[in-house]
Design a protein around this motif. Structure first.
Motif, PDB file in Angstrom:
ATOM      1  N   HIS A  46       0.835  -1.206   0.000  1.00 58.15           N
ATOM      2  CA  HIS A  46       0.000   0.000   0.000  1.00 58.15           C
ATOM      3  C   HIS A  46       0.869   1.254   0.000  1.00 58.15           C
ATOM      4  N   ALA A  50       1.149   3.853  -3.192  1.00 58.90           N
ATOM      5  CA  ALA A  50       0.283   5.010  -2.937  1.00 58.90           C
ATOM      6  C   ALA A  50       0.471   6.130  -3.968  1.00 58.90           C
ATOM      7  N   ALA A  54      -5.171   5.682  -6.358  1.00 56.86           N
ATOM      8  CA  ALA A  54      -5.987   4.941  -5.390  1.00 56.86           C
ATOM      9  C   ALA A  54      -6.141   3.466  -5.750  1.00 56.86           C
ATOM     10  N   THR A  55      -6.409   3.161  -7.003  1.00 55.35           N
ATOM     11  CA  THR A  55      -6.649   1.763  -7.396  1.00 55.35           C
ATOM     12  C   THR A  55      -5.400   0.922  -7.188  1.00 55.35           C
ATOM     13  N   THR A 120     -12.359   0.739   5.112  1.00 50.63           N
ATOM     14  CA  THR A 120     -11.020   0.735   4.509  1.00 50.63           C
ATOM     15  C   THR A 120     -10.680  -0.631   3.911  1.00 50.63           C
ATOM     16  N   ASP A 122      -9.860  -3.149   1.442  1.00 48.24           N
ATOM     17  CA  ASP A 122      -9.348  -2.965   0.078  1.00 48.24           C
ATOM     18  C   ASP A 122     -10.302  -3.524  -0.977  1.00 48.24           C
ATOM     19  N   GLN A 125     -13.612  -1.833  -1.529  1.00 43.21           N
ATOM     20  CA  GLN A 125     -13.466  -0.638  -2.364  1.00 43.21           C
ATOM     21  C   GLN A 125     -13.166  -1.003  -3.821  1.00 43.21           C
TER      22      GLN A 125
END
Length: 171
Positions: A46, A50, A54-55, A120, A122, A125
């Motif tokens: 992550h 970063a 975002a994806t 949050t 992953d 989302q």
């Protein structure tokens, strides 16, 4: 005599590794010690991805969780150390199983995340969760998770065969 002793030690080591890792494959989120190792690489993914958006940041956790053991396998494969590469395939299999379980958890978000916030998650989302009914692809979570579990089991089987590859060739 020396070669047969080495073979015996390799087979014993492989059996110990299989016994150690198998519970982590079939019950990936039940507190297996490799989960903590995988978590470090997951969170590192992550952080490192970063800046890529975002994806990719969201994918980075699961990606690095499987990429790190895969790179280690590649290192030993290049050195023709099939035994070490095979043992590391067991780690990779456990890591795939952990990702599979995480993906399958996306619709319910029942896992305790280190953030403490289920929003949050992953894969919740990534699969397009939103507040509008019918939006997103959370219905893909179970089949994708099942597919990744098949990959995990096949990786473990491949690892066992790879670990004994040289011994099989001598028979």
């Amino acid at each position: 005599m020396k070669n047969s002793q080495a073979r015996l030690l390799r087979w014993l080591g492989l059996m110990v590794a299989v016994v150690f890792v198998t519970p982590g494959i079939f019950r990936p989120l039940a507190g297996h010690p490799l989960e903590l190792v995988n978590l470090v690489f997951h969170e590192t993914g992550h952080v490192l991805l970063a800046p890529a958006g975002a994806t990719l940041m969201l994918l980075g956790g699961s990606l690095f969780q499987v990429l790190v053991p895969a790179v280690c396998i590649g290192h030993f494969w290049r050195r023709c150390d099939h035994y070490a590469a095979g043992l590391l395939c067991l780690w990779l299999a456990q890591s795939w199983a952990g990702v599979a379980a995480y993906v399958q958890d996306a619709p319910t978000r029942a896992l305790d995340l280190i953030t403490g916030d289920p929003d949050t998650h992953d894969w919740w989302q990534l699969l397009g969760a939103c507040l509008t009914p019918g939006c997103g692809h959370l219905n893909w979570a179970d089949p994708l998770g099942r597919l990744l579990m098949v990959v995990a089991v096949l990786t473990a089987l491949f690892g066992v065969l790879l670990a004994i590859w040289n011994d099989l060739q001598e028979l």
